[in-house]
Write a protein that holds these residues in place. Structure first.
Motif, short mmCIF file in Angstrom:
data_model
loop_
_atom_site.label_atom_id
_atom_site.label_comp_id
_atom_site.label_asym_id
_atom_site.label_seq_id
_atom_site.Cartn_x
_atom_site.Cartn_y
_atom_site.Cartn_z
N SER A 90 0.84 -1.26 0.02
CA SER A 90 0.15 -0.08 -0.02
C SER A 90 0.80 1.15 -0.02
O SER A 90 0.36 2.50 -0.49
CB SER A 90 -1.03 0.04 1.22
N HIS A 91 2.01 1.31 0.30
CA HIS A 91 3.00 2.19 0.39
C HIS A 91 3.65 2.55 -1.03
O HIS A 91 4.19 3.74 -1.10
CB HIS A 91 4.10 2.28 1.49
N MET A 92 3.71 1.60 -1.88
CA MET A 92 4.52 1.63 -3.16
C MET A 92 3.88 2.88 -3.88
O MET A 92 2.54 3.16 -4.01
CB MET A 92 4.58 0.37 -3.73
N ILE A 93 4.88 3.40 -4.79
CA ILE A 93 4.40 4.70 -5.68
C ILE A 93 3.89 4.23 -7.21
O ILE A 93 2.98 5.04 -7.48
CB ILE A 93 5.35 5.88 -5.55
N TYR A 94 4.18 3.12 -7.46
CA TYR A 94 3.90 2.46 -8.75
C TYR A 94 2.61 1.49 -8.54
O TYR A 94 2.72 0.75 -7.79
CB TYR A 94 5.01 2.01 -9.45
N ASN A 95 1.80 1.40 -9.37
CA ASN A 95 0.54 0.52 -9.38
C ASN A 95 0.46 -0.36 -10.39
O ASN A 95 -0.41 -1.10 -10.50
CB ASN A 95 -0.70 1.27 -8.90
N ASP A 96 1.61 -0.40 -11.40
CA ASP A 96 1.53 -1.38 -12.41
C ASP A 96 2.45 -2.53 -12.14
O ASP A 96 2.39 -3.34 -13.01
CB ASP A 96 1.74 -0.76 -13.68
N TYR A 97 2.80 -3.07 -10.82
CA TYR A 97 3.43 -4.25 -10.74
C TYR A 97 2.23 -5.54 -11.11
O TYR A 97 1.50 -5.42 -10.93
CB TYR A 97 3.88 -4.38 -9.24
#
Length: 95
Positions: A6-13
């Motif tokens: 939830s902290h990650m800045i990219y959401n395309d993983y």
């Protein structure tokens, strides 16, 4: 504080394994293996691992965000875990 999805800045993983040998519960990196920057579980583990290993105090979410951004945008493609770690640490003040 552990860095979480939830902290990650990219959401395309990608969060699913591509093959049977590709463990979605990735739990350790081999220094000489190539880091897959598109697999969320691998990036998340990697960022938490280098945060604990390379910083005296636990990195903040902002520091983890910076590591994630440097990994994604500046670490050369096809880098091993060790080369990616070294790049982030050695170029920390540059970015």
């Amino acid at each position: 504080m552990a860095y979480e999805r939830s902290h990650m800045i990219y959401n395309d993983y990608k969060w699913q394994a591509k093959a049977a040998h590709d463990n979605p519960y990735y739990s350790k990196g081999i220094d000489y293996s190539e880091i897959n920057k598109s697999e969320g579980y691998e990036v998340l583990y990697f960022l938490n691992h280098i945060g604990q290993k390379c910083w005296k105090n636990e990195p903040s979410i902002a520091s983890h965000n910076k590591m994630e951004r440097v990994l994604r945008e500046h670490v050369p493609a096809r880098s091993t875990h060790k080369k990616a770690e070294d790049f982030i640490v050695n170029n920390w003040n540059k970015y």
